[in-house]
Design a protein around this motif. Structure first.
Motif, PDB file in Angstrom:
ATOM      1  N   TYR A  19       0.831  -1.210   0.000  1.00  0.00           N
ATOM      2  CA  TYR A  19       0.000   0.000   0.000  1.00  0.00           C
ATOM      3  C   TYR A  19       0.864   1.257   0.000  1.00  0.00           C
ATOM      4  O   TYR A  19       0.561   2.227  -0.718  1.00  0.00           O
ATOM      5  CB  TYR A  19      -0.924   0.002   1.216  1.00  0.00           C
ATOM      6  CG  TYR A  19      -1.892  -1.156   1.261  1.00  0.00           C
ATOM      7  CD1 TYR A  19      -2.789  -1.379   0.221  1.00  0.00           C
ATOM      8  CD2 TYR A  19      -1.916  -2.020   2.344  1.00  0.00           C
ATOM      9  CE1 TYR A  19      -3.691  -2.434   0.270  1.00  0.00           C
ATOM     10  CE2 TYR A  19      -2.812  -3.080   2.401  1.00  0.00           C
ATOM     11  CZ  TYR A  19      -3.695  -3.288   1.357  1.00  0.00           C
ATOM     12  OH  TYR A  19      -4.582  -4.337   1.403  1.00  0.00           O
ATOM     13  N   PRO A 106      -6.352   2.938  -0.517  1.00  0.00           N
ATOM     14  CA  PRO A 106      -6.845   2.270   0.686  1.00  0.00           C
ATOM     15  C   PRO A 106      -6.669   3.117   1.948  1.00  0.00           C
ATOM     16  O   PRO A 106      -5.717   3.893   2.071  1.00  0.00           O
ATOM     17  CB  PRO A 106      -5.993   1.000   0.741  1.00  0.00           C
ATOM     18  CG  PRO A 106      -5.732   0.689  -0.689  1.00  0.00           C
ATOM     19  CD  PRO A 106      -5.484   2.045  -1.312  1.00  0.00           C
ATOM     20  N   ASN A 135      -8.111   0.048  -6.132  1.00  0.00           N
ATOM     21  CA  ASN A 135      -8.419  -1.167  -5.372  1.00  0.00           C
ATOM     22  C   ASN A 135      -7.193  -2.082  -5.261  1.00  0.00           C
ATOM     23  O   ASN A 135      -7.168  -3.190  -5.796  1.00  0.00           O
ATOM     24  CB  ASN A 135      -9.599  -1.898  -6.032  1.00  0.00           C
ATOM     25  CG  ASN A 135     -10.183  -2.965  -5.156  1.00  0.00           C
ATOM     26  OD1 ASN A 135     -10.021  -2.948  -3.948  1.00  0.00           O
ATOM     27  ND2 ASN A 135     -10.869  -3.912  -5.772  1.00  0.00           N
ATOM     28  N   TYR A 139      -8.502  -4.476  -1.772  1.00  0.00           N
ATOM     29  CA  TYR A 139      -8.847  -3.861  -0.493  1.00  0.00           C
ATOM     30  C   TYR A 139     -10.298  -3.368  -0.440  1.00  0.00           C
ATOM     31  O   TYR A 139     -10.986  -3.539   0.568  1.00  0.00           O
ATOM     32  CB  TYR A 139      -7.896  -2.699  -0.183  1.00  0.00           C
ATOM     33  CG  TYR A 139      -8.232  -2.017   1.118  1.00  0.00           C
ATOM     34  CD1 TYR A 139      -7.814  -2.554   2.325  1.00  0.00           C
ATOM     35  CD2 TYR A 139      -9.004  -0.853   1.147  1.00  0.00           C
ATOM     36  CE1 TYR A 139      -8.149  -1.957   3.529  1.00  0.00           C
ATOM     37  CE2 TYR A 139      -9.341  -0.255   2.345  1.00  0.00           C
ATOM     38  CZ  TYR A 139      -8.918  -0.803   3.528  1.00  0.00           C
ATOM     39  OH  TYR A 139      -9.260  -0.213   4.716  1.00  0.00           O
TER      40      TYR A 139
END
Length: 193
Positions: A19, A106, A135, A139
């Motif tokens: 991330y 996220p 995405n 997530y």
């Protein structure tokens, strides 16, 4: 023409490095395409990775943060431009109004709430700008499933599922933004189910 984007993302530094890498990659892409980044002014987590990437690549970034978060020293100290607001509501309104599009990486409750708010505003024709959900690692799958359920159960119309675009990595964001349909929804009639 997309000149400025608002990026919603997490401040948690405990998340998977995938991330953080995605946030950094998005920052690089925004700088490469000369797009000004507006974000929540945080110094940690995806927020910090995004800001550090934009700054390292000599891009333009503005942080917007309420005073109570400044008082807790949650802000990124190296930003050239930080706007301090009185409230969270003022912060969110300013972030959305200053940008030509919204991007959601996220994040936790705050990120999801910000994303849902701009989707709601777009449904009400208050935010006729592109919204892209990034995405990473699936997530947002549960949220997307919930939105699809809302359509299936007729709490939303099928057309409402076009209010946002979904991509799986930062490399797809800019192409999606540029190809996103502009909203011409006949005012509030579009919001009616």
């Amino acid at each position: 023409m997309i000149q400025t984007v608002c990026v919603y993302c997490a401040a948690s530094a405990k998340v998977d490095s995938t991330y953080l890498s995605a946030a950094s990659q998005l920052g690089q892409l925004l700088v490469k395409h000369k797009i000004h980044c507006i974000y929540g002014a945080g110094k940690t987590g995806l927020m910090g990775a995004l800001a550090d990437s934009v700054l390292a690549n000599k891009g333009k970034i503005t942080g917007i943060i309420p005073q109570f978060m400044m008082d807790q020293n949650w802000h990124h100290n190296e930003l050239e431009n930080t706007i301090v607001t009185n409230t969270m509501h003022e912060r969110k309104s300013k972030m959305a109004s200053m940008a030509d599009a919204a991007i959601a990486l996220p994040g936790g409750c705050g990120t999801i709430e910000e994303l849902m708010e701009v989707i709601t505003w777009k449904q009400l024709n208050l935010y006729p700008k592109p919204i892209v959900i990034v995405n990473i690692k699936g997530y947002f799958d549960p949220l997307i499933e919930m939105l699809n359920k809302a359509v299936e159960e007729q709490f939303m119309r099928p057309e409402h599922a076009k209010l946002w675009e979904i991509v799986t990595n930062p490399n797809e964001v800019l192409k999606t933004l540029y190809n996103s349909l502009s909203t011409n929804q006949n005012g509030l009639n579009f919001a009616v189910v």
